[in-house]
Design a protein around this motif. Structure first.
Motif, PDB file in Angstrom:
ATOM      1  N   GLY A 102       0.830  -1.189   0.000  1.00  0.00           N
ATOM      2  CA  GLY A 102       0.000   0.000   0.000  1.00  0.00           C
ATOM      3  C   GLY A 102       0.872   1.250   0.000  1.00  0.00           C
ATOM      4  O   GLY A 102       1.928   1.282   0.629  1.00  0.00           O
ATOM      5  N   ILE A 103       0.447   2.272  -0.731  1.00  0.00           N
ATOM      6  CA  ILE A 103       1.216   3.520  -0.814  1.00  0.00           C
ATOM      7  C   ILE A 103       0.429   4.671  -0.195  1.00  0.00           C
ATOM      8  O   ILE A 103       0.832   5.260   0.805  1.00  0.00           O
ATOM      9  CB  ILE A 103       1.587   3.832  -2.277  1.00  0.00           C
ATOM     10  N   THR A 104      -0.723   4.980  -0.766  1.00  0.00           N
ATOM     11  CA  THR A 104      -1.548   6.063  -0.222  1.00  0.00           C
ATOM     12  C   THR A 104      -2.892   5.544   0.272  1.00  0.00           C
ATOM     13  O   THR A 104      -3.797   6.334   0.548  1.00  0.00           O
ATOM     14  CB  THR A 104      -1.770   7.163  -1.284  1.00  0.00           C
ATOM     15  N   SER A 105      -3.045   4.244   0.369  1.00  0.00           N
ATOM     16  CA  SER A 105      -4.259   3.646   0.935  1.00  0.00           C
ATOM     17  C   SER A 105      -3.866   2.309   1.552  1.00  0.00           C
ATOM     18  O   SER A 105      -2.736   1.839   1.390  1.00  0.00           O
ATOM     19  CB  SER A 105      -5.321   3.438  -0.148  1.00  0.00           C
ATOM     20  N   LEU A 112       8.246   3.458  -2.061  1.00  0.00           N
ATOM     21  CA  LEU A 112       7.433   3.164  -3.247  1.00  0.00           C
ATOM     22  C   LEU A 112       6.747   4.429  -3.765  1.00  0.00           C
ATOM     23  O   LEU A 112       6.637   4.628  -4.973  1.00  0.00           O
ATOM     24  CB  LEU A 112       6.395   2.092  -2.921  1.00  0.00           C
ATOM     25  N   GLN A 113       6.313   5.288  -2.854  1.00  0.00           N
ATOM     26  CA  GLN A 113       5.646   6.520  -3.292  1.00  0.00           C
ATOM     27  C   GLN A 113       6.608   7.419  -4.066  1.00  0.00           C
ATOM     28  O   GLN A 113       6.262   7.948  -5.119  1.00  0.00           O
ATOM     29  CB  GLN A 113       5.073   7.278  -2.097  1.00  0.00           C
ATOM     30  N   SER A 114       7.822   7.573  -3.559  1.00  0.00           N
ATOM     31  CA  SER A 114       8.776   8.453  -4.259  1.00  0.00           C
ATOM     32  C   SER A 114       9.162   7.861  -5.606  1.00  0.00           C
ATOM     33  O   SER A 114       9.303   8.585  -6.602  1.00  0.00           O
ATOM     34  CB  SER A 114      10.013   8.690  -3.391  1.00  0.00           C
ATOM     35  N   ARG A 115       9.298   6.537  -5.688  1.00  0.00           N
ATOM     36  CA  ARG A 115       9.637   5.884  -6.955  1.00  0.00           C
ATOM     37  C   ARG A 115       8.470   6.001  -7.949  1.00  0.00           C
ATOM     38  O   ARG A 115       8.677   6.300  -9.129  1.00  0.00           O
ATOM     39  CB  ARG A 115       9.953   4.403  -6.710  1.00  0.00           C
ATOM     40  N   ARG A 116       7.264   5.736  -7.469  1.00  0.00           N
ATOM     41  CA  ARG A 116       6.086   5.834  -8.342  1.00  0.00           C
ATOM     42  C   ARG A 116       5.960   7.240  -8.922  1.00  0.00           C
ATOM     43  O   ARG A 116       5.746   7.426 -10.131  1.00  0.00           O
ATOM     44  CB  ARG A 116       4.839   5.489  -7.527  1.00  0.00           C
ATOM     45  N   GLY A 127       0.812  -1.182  -4.844  1.00  0.00           N
ATOM     46  CA  GLY A 127       1.371  -2.081  -5.846  1.00  0.00           C
ATOM     47  C   GLY A 127       2.744  -1.643  -6.292  1.00  0.00           C
ATOM     48  O   GLY A 127       3.421  -0.850  -5.620  1.00  0.00           O
ATOM     49  N   LEU A 128       3.156  -2.149  -7.464  1.00  0.00           N
ATOM     50  CA  LEU A 128       4.518  -1.929  -7.944  1.00  0.00           C
ATOM     51  C   LEU A 128       4.569  -1.394  -9.368  1.00  0.00           C
ATOM     52  O   LEU A 128       5.668  -1.207  -9.896  1.00  0.00           O
ATOM     53  CB  LEU A 128       5.306  -3.257  -7.898  1.00  0.00           C
ATOM     54  N   ASN A 176      17.970   1.031  -9.297  1.00  0.00           N
ATOM     55  CA  ASN A 176      18.429   2.315  -9.840  1.00  0.00           C
ATOM     56  C   ASN A 176      17.289   3.235 -10.252  1.00  0.00           C
ATOM     57  O   ASN A 176      17.150   3.602 -11.426  1.00  0.00           O
ATOM     58  CB  ASN A 176      19.359   2.062 -11.037  1.00  0.00           C
ATOM     59  N   PRO A 177      16.461   3.661  -9.301  1.00  0.00           N
ATOM     60  CA  PRO A 177      15.360   4.560  -9.663  1.00  0.00           C
ATOM     61  C   PRO A 177      15.832   5.912 -10.192  1.00  0.00           C
ATOM     62  O   PRO A 177      15.079   6.589 -10.913  1.00  0.00           O
ATOM     63  CB  PRO A 177      14.591   4.728  -8.345  1.00  0.00           C
ATOM     64  N   GLY A 178      17.064   6.285  -9.887  1.00  0.00           N
ATOM     65  CA  GLY A 178      17.586   7.536 -10.418  1.00  0.00           C
ATOM     66  C   GLY A 178      17.656   7.560 -11.937  1.00  0.00           C
ATOM     67  O   GLY A 178      17.739   8.636 -12.545  1.00  0.00           O
TER      68      GLY A 178
END
Length: 470
Positions: free
Chosen positions: A287-290, A372-376, A399-400, A450-452
């Motif tokens: 879960g990210i925002t819920s 996960l939120q920052s990556r999304r 999710g992903l 490597n999300p950058g």
């Protein structure tokens, strides 16, 4: 000096071997020592070097011989064509999300989170403790370790509202990962040749499991709030299906989370038709925002067969999941599991239970939500900036993955090849459709390494798409 002598003897013997017939016998060690005026150790070192190059082979007590060159003969498997005949049903190929790719590529295709998103310290400590305990040498019960059964039942029970009977540990069957569990459930509840409803698009692994078990899939279109209950009712009525495979929370690939009212309506439809809802809660920990609210928390009459996996959130090396089912359905599923694998590794069960019962587990999940939120958000922003032709219907609340719609007519295989040539690996959305795709989609995973590099990856996708349009 010994190294120089060994090299000199190796070179001389290599020259002798080049003109000798295969199988020719080399002089003995004693002869070589006398001929080259070297020590036995030096001669042995030269022989070992030649053996490592596969130029000679030694037979103890017999001698050393020039190795015969063995030509590889093509194997003939033609006889198997007659023995196997045609497959009973065509099976989908392995998903592109399972591919291993070069480490320097930008991974946007994978179905698994990167190592830095896993509770590595907890996992290593848990495996070490499990290896020292009884679980390393004992066989667990067929339905799973009682303590792990209790944990899965308690997890679902804590979210069950007053007035609904929570599950018991006896309702739980521990699985070696959810994929094999899907096959067992489909065999037990549906059966070969029988229809089963499935959201479209939906998880490719469920599509594969249905094909393997001979289940006939009936696609039901789904949207940002889930499938239309009227469509589900009509599909049940027209096909006579007795099961519907669903992912109400953070569906793979779309990221959709059903509205609470929508879930209640679809559960009512299933009750009306005397059918099962096979609820795959694969992303419960993402879960990210819920927060996920399983349909199974609203059902105590056995209509919902609930699957929860720990593989992606704990470790891909610890393939542990569970199915919670009530009544005769549970016994049928357990019978199928026993036929496929008598029990799940006690070592892995003990390690998984150790991880999720540590105080650090909840700390890890809170940190994971932020990561996960920052990556999304970074990936979605990058797509919006560098792929203006793309459309993201909604930002997933968990999710992903991002489910990205591209212009109609996009050549997805070509796009995937062009991106890969530029070092970016993407997954074409076609494999998530149980029937013909309704548009050109790609699924992009925002939990890879490597999300950058996400802006660079998005730029490559945009350039490859622009070349098609140009």
């Amino acid at each position: 000096m010994n190294n120089d002598s060994s090299s000199r003897i190796t070179a001389a013997l290599r020259q002798w071997i080049s003109s000798a017939a295969p199988g020719a016998r080399l002089p003995s060690t004693r002869q070589l020592v006398a001929e080259h005026q070297a020590s036995p150790v030096t001669v042995q070192k030269a022989l070992q070097s030649l053996a490592a190059q596969e130029l000679i082979e030694s037979w103890p007590g017999v001698g050393t011989f020039v190795r015969a060159v063995r030509t590889a003969r093509p194997s003939d498997y033609g006889w198997q064509t007659a023995a196997l005949r045609s497959p009973s049903s065509p099976l989908p190929s392995s998903s592109s999300t399972m591919r291993s790719v070069p480490g320097d590529a930008i991974w946007l295709h994978s179905g698994y989170p990167d190592r830095e998103l896993l509770p590595e310290r907890l996992v290593r400590a848990a495996l070490a403790r499990a290896a020292r305990g009884d679980a390393a040498l004992s066989r667990p019960p067929a339905a799973g370790m009682p303590e792990l059964q209790q944990w899965f039942a308690r997890e679902l029970g804590q979210a069950t509202p007053v007035g609904v009977t929570p599950p018991t540990p006896n309702d739980v069957i521990v699985l070696p990962g959810s994929q094999s569990g899907l096959s067992s459930i489909f065999r037990a509840l549906v059966g070969s040749g029988q229809p089963m409803l499935i959201e479209s698009p939906s998880y490719w692994g469920a599509i594969l499991a249905a094909a393997q078990t001979g289940v006939r899939l009936v696609p039901v279109p789904t949207g940002p709030d889930g499938p239309d209950p009227a469509e589900v009712d009509r599909a049940f009525a027209e096909t006579g299906a007795r099961a519907f495979y669903v992912q109400p929370n953070y569906a793979n690939p779309t990221g959709t989370q059903w509205a609470a009212e929508r879930g209640a309506e679809i559960l009512d439809v299933a009750r009306l038709h005397g059918a099962f809802l096979v609820e795959d809660d694969w992303a419960h920990d993402f879960g990210i925002t819920s927060d996920p609210v399983p349909l199974a928390t609203r059902d105590d009459s056995g209509h919902v067969v609930y699957i929860r996996s720990l593989t992606k959130s704990v470790s891909t090396a610890i393939r542990i999941a569970a199915v919670i089912a009530r009544g005769p359905a549970r016994e049928r599923i357990l019978g199928q599991r026993a036929a496929e694998s008598m029990y799940v590794s006690g070592l892995l069960q003990a390690a998984a239970l150790d991880v999720v019962t540590q105080p650090g587990w909840q700390t890890h999940l809170r940190s994971l939500r932020q990561q996960l939120q920052s990556r999304r958000d970074l990936l979605a922003t990058s797509i919006g900036e560098h792929v203006p032709q793309a459309h993201i219907d909604h930002l997933p609340r968990g999710g992903l993955n991002l489910w990205v719609r591209l212009p109609d007519g996009t050549d997805l295989p070509r796009l995937a090849r062009d991106c890969e040539d530029a070092g970016v690996i993407i997954a074409a959305g076609t494999e998530w459709f149980p029937a013909e795709p309704t548009g050109a989609f790609i699924r992009l995973n925002f939990s890879g390494p490597n999300p950058g590099a996400y802006p660079d990856g998005a730029r490559v996708i945009g350039d490859a798409l622009a070349r098609q349009e140009g």
